[in-house]
Design a protein around this motif. Structure first.
Motif, PDB file in Angstrom:
ATOM      1  N   ASP B 195      48.679  47.657  45.194  1.00 24.07           N
ATOM      2  CA  ASP B 195      48.210  47.512  43.819  1.00 24.07           C
ATOM      3  C   ASP B 195      48.138  46.032  43.449  1.00 24.07           C
ATOM      4  N   VAL B 196      49.241  45.300  43.730  1.00 25.59           N
ATOM      5  CA  VAL B 196      49.321  43.890  43.373  1.00 25.59           C
ATOM      6  C   VAL B 196      48.234  43.098  44.095  1.00 25.59           C
ATOM      7  N   LEU B 197      48.084  43.340  45.415  1.00 30.64           N
ATOM      8  CA  LEU B 197      47.103  42.572  46.183  1.00 30.64           C
ATOM      9  C   LEU B 197      45.674  42.853  45.716  1.00 30.64           C
ATOM     10  N   ARG B 198      45.403  44.141  45.399  1.00 31.39           N
ATOM     11  CA  ARG B 198      44.064  44.461  44.878  1.00 31.39           C
ATOM     12  C   ARG B 198      43.823  43.731  43.556  1.00 31.39           C
ATOM     13  N   ASP B 199      44.857  43.695  42.675  1.00 32.13           N
ATOM     14  CA  ASP B 199      44.749  42.972  41.400  1.00 32.13           C
ATOM     15  C   ASP B 199      44.422  41.511  41.645  1.00 32.13           C
ATOM     16  N   ILE B 200      45.188  40.917  42.585  1.00 33.63           N
ATOM     17  CA  ILE B 200      44.982  39.491  42.885  1.00 33.63           C
ATOM     18  C   ILE B 200      43.554  39.263  43.366  1.00 33.63           C
ATOM     19  N   SER B 201      43.127  40.137  44.286  1.00 37.07           N
ATOM     20  CA  SER B 201      41.789  39.982  44.823  1.00 37.07           C
ATOM     21  C   SER B 201      40.749  40.058  43.703  1.00 37.07           C
ATOM     22  N   ASP B 202      40.915  41.045  42.789  1.00 40.05           N
ATOM     23  CA  ASP B 202      39.975  41.184  41.664  1.00 40.05           C
ATOM     24  C   ASP B 202      39.978  39.932  40.795  1.00 40.05           C
ATOM     25  N   HIS B 203      41.209  39.478  40.499  1.00 40.02           N
ATOM     26  CA  HIS B 203      41.323  38.309  39.613  1.00 40.02           C
ATOM     27  C   HIS B 203      40.707  37.096  40.240  1.00 40.02           C
ATOM     28  N   LEU B 204      40.888  36.920  41.568  1.00 42.76           N
ATOM     29  CA  LEU B 204      40.300  35.763  42.241  1.00 42.76           C
ATOM     30  C   LEU B 204      38.778  35.856  42.224  1.00 42.76           C
TER      31      LEU B 204
END
Lengths: 441, 304
Positions: B195-204
């Motif tokens: 979940d966290v990594l997907r969020d980071i990827s989206d935010h980037l």
């Protein structure tokens, strides 16, 4: 008083010693005959001749010896030892039969070995543990099913061997008691001997060898069951056999077949082994209890709630003989859930190792082992006792070569001396007849 | 008892004695050849029962050792996968920090996001680690691949515990659940690694200032938490491995002592058996010799 009386006296001596030597030869000839009792010629001084007394004896008479006669040929036997022998023979018959039969049970169990049922059980639990490690592995499941089938077959084999032992014992019992078996054959021969002996005794004879034969038959009969013998007088016997209601032999009458419930001896041991509620039946009950405990404890875990399939099936009352594996490698359950990796059931069943089924089986083996050990010991002890009683009997009735040789020398010398006495008398008569009164001839 | 000794008595007693000695000899011989004190249950009924129990115990201990071997292998596969995941998370953290810095341009952020997407796939790849054809992170659904690589992040295993029996009545859970360690992705919004990594990827990827702030304030913290979870899981695995290893060495001792007990109960004492054998043999020989002499002699030999 005849002039020739001396010759007659010597003749009696010759005849008596000859008969003694005959008896000795008979003894030597039968030294190795089973059941033979040594005999001896009973010598007695023959009836004395009453002669007119000399002038100082106030008109009385004197007795002059006339030599020897053979009164009887005596059979040397102690009937009390026969009683002891027969009581002990019954024990030997019982214990040796028991140990021989139970030995087969022990061999069937083959414990403790790598191939016994205990080892098979252990492999079965290991099979479950392997399945618990790889619940989705078809090979592990198949190995478990194979091992379970081996286990069921091993239980079946032991159970059927137990029933074979029982049916062998039943067959042996039937062959001993049935027509042409030992019991009726011996009974018939005793009845015939009773008739023959009675006849001889009525004529005043002592049929020693027939009586030996009858005693030997009674010995053989007492191995088979408890035997009690009553002397009916006149040389004939009544023989009671086991707990049969009527005497087996009464004088010349044989009553057989009869029902026996606790005959003791060999027949008693055989009955005890094969009859319902007997030794083998109780072994099978115990084995069944172990199998039932195994099947039930596995089933209740394999099929919680009883709605699915059981791992084992069996027929109540014949568990060991009917144990069968009810599942295949595909249908064996390892978990209450459907997840392929779940192993709760397998774990629980593997955890049964060393539990009640193993303990029940171990106690069964211990019981059989203890029974066999007791039977072997009982057999050895009763044989030692029987041998010592037989030694005492032999000590009384057996033929000793040294003794017979001594007797032979003794009787030969007696015979020679009687002959010498006769030839002395002959010389005296020669003097009297040929040399007396020849004056003038 | 009278002292009258007859020929039958003599020969029978010699025969009995010879039989007894030779049956003892054969029993000793059986002990020597089998090396066992107990060859049949009747030799020692109680000893037999002890031997059966002890033999069952030895088989049980050996089975537990096999189970432990299995469990240890499972643990090492799990640990290797978790260790690679940890490395991957460290790389993701570096990328996140670089991407979240104000100096990074949109192109660099996109590149970082692309690499993080790849890292997510490789984490899912690790979470699909298997031992003996069984997925170790899938709960008891060991036949089901827990994560779809190049697909949704949803966890397809279950929450069942995989246990191994390592002693009588002692079971140890050997599995770590994928859902506990890396979660079920954005759809579940569980704050776990995926979940966290997907969020980071989206935010980037979106690259706005607000997103960069979110990365710094929320996502990095989430990543730390996820890393902690991973480390915790590794610690659990390590502790379980330790427990398994100590149980294994204890079982070795138990096996050794049980085997020794079993040997005491059922194995023959060779030295004693050999001494017994040679004694019985000499007794047998003298019995034979004495018997032969006694049977031959009689008064007949001396009467002429």
């Amino acid at each position: 008083m005849s002039t020739f009386m001396g010759i007659q006296t010597s003749l009696r001596g010759l005849l008596a010693h000859q008969q003694s030597i005959d008896t000795t030869s008979h003894n030597v000839a039968n030294a190795n005959t089973e059941g033979y009792s040594r005999q001896e010629a009973v010598l007695d001084a023959s009836m004395p001749l009453r002669i007119a007394a000399g002038e100082f004896s106030a008109g009385g008479a004197a007795h002059i010896g006339t030599g020897v006669t053979v009164d009887a040929f005596r059979r040397i036997r102690d009937t009390f030892l026969d009683l002891q022998y027969r009581a002990q023979a019954m024990q030997v018959g019982d214990q040796s039969t028991r140990s021989r039969q139970l030995d087969q049970v022990e061999l069937a169990l083959a414990e403790p070995t790598e191939n016994g049922l205990a080892a098979q059980l252990s492999k079965f639990w290991s099979g479950w543990a392997d399945v618990s490690n790889s619940p989705d592995d078809i090979a592990a499941r198949q190995a478990l099913i194979d091992q379970a089938k081996n286990l069921a077959a091993a239980f079946k084999t032991v159970d059927s061997q137990l029933s074979v032992v029982a049916s062998q014992a039943a067959a042996e019992y039937a062959s001993l008691t049935g027509g042409g078996g030992d019991v009726p054959a011996i009974a018939t021969e005793i009845a015939q001997l009773n008739a023959a002996i009675k006849q001889f005794v009525q004529n005043g004879d002592m049929p020693n060898d027939l009586m030996d034969r009858r005693d030997q038959l009674l010995d053989r009969l007492s191995h088979l069951a408890q035997v009690s013998v009553t002397d009916l007088g006149g040389g004939t016997l009544q023989v009671n056999f086991g707990d049969a209601a009527a005497p087996l032999v009464n004088d010349t009458t044989v009553t057989w077949p009869q029902a026996l419930t606790d005959p003791k001896g060999k027949l008693g041991a055989l009955l005890d082994i094969y009859e319902p509620g007997g030794t083998i039946a109780s072994y099978r009950t115990e084995l069944n209890a172990a199998v039932k405990s195994l099947a039930d404890s596995v089933n209740v875990l394999h099929n919680p709630g009883g709605t699915g399939t059981n791992f084992f099936t069996y027929t109540a009352g014949a568990e060991a003989g009917s144990l069968a594996v009810n599942v295949t490698s595909a249908t064996v359950r390892t978990s209450v859930t459907a997840a392929v990796g779940a192993n709760d059931i397998a774990l629980a069943i593997a955890g049964l190792r060393g539990g009640t089924p193993d303990k029940l089986y171990n106690s069964f083996v211990t019981r059989v082992g203890g029974d066999v050990r007791n039977a072997i010991r009982g057999e050895a002890n009763s044989k030692v006792l029987l041998d010592s009683i037989d030694d005492r009997r032999q000590s009384t009735s057996g033929v000793s070569m040294d003794e017979e040789m001594t007797n032979l020398v003794r009787f030969q010398r007696g015979y020679q001396a009687s002959a010498r006495a006769m030839s002395t008398m002959d010389q005296m008569l020669d003097t009297l007849i040929n040399r007396t009164g020849v004056v003038g001839l | 008892m009278s002292t009258r000794i007859t020929n039958q008595m003599v020969s029978r007693s010699i025969l009995n004695d010879l039989n007894e000695v030779s049956s003892r000899l054969s029993q000793t011989q059986r002990r020597m050849s089998s090396g066992k004190q107990i060859t049949r249950a009747s030799d020692d009924p109680y000893g037999t029962s002890r031997a059966l129990t002890l033999r069952g115990d030895v088989a049980g201990v050996q089975q537990y050792q096999r189970n432990i071997g299995e469990a240890v292998a499972w643990q090492s596969v799990t640990d290797a996968a978790l260790s690679k995941m940890t490395d991957t998370v460290h790389r993701a953290r570096e990328l996140t920090i670089q991407g979240a810095s104000d100096s990074a341009g949109p192109a660099a952020r996109k590149a970082a996001a692309a690499e993080i997407d790849q890292l997510i796939e490789s984490i899912k790849q690790e979470a699909n680690a298997s031992y003996g054809g069984r997925y170790v992170f899938a709960g008891t659904a060991t036949g089901t691949r827990p994560y779809a690589v190049a697909g949704v992040d949803t966890y397809s295993g279950n929450t069942g515990a995989v246990a191994r029996e390592i002693g009588p009545g002692v079971s140890v859970q050997v599995n770590v659940l994928g859902s506990d360690v890396i979660g079920s992705g954005q759809a579940a919004n569980d704050g776990k690694l995926l979940d966290v990594l997907r969020d980071i990827s989206d935010h980037l990827k979106s690259g706005t200032v607000a997103d960069a702030n979110l990365i710094r304030s929320v996502d990095l913290k989430g990543l730390e938490t996820a890393l902690d979870t991973l480390n915790q899981a590794r610690a659990t695995v390590g502790a379980t491995t330790n427990r398994l290893e100590s149980a294994d060495s204890r079982l070795l001792e138990v096996e050794e002592s049980t085997t020794r007990l079993l040997s005491e109960v059922e194995d023959a004492d060779m030295a004693k058996t050999l001494v017994d054998f040679s004694m019985q043999q000499s007794v047998y020989q003298s019995a034979l010799r004495a018997g032969a002499n006694i049977v031959q002699q009689s008064l007949l030999d001396f009467l002429r």
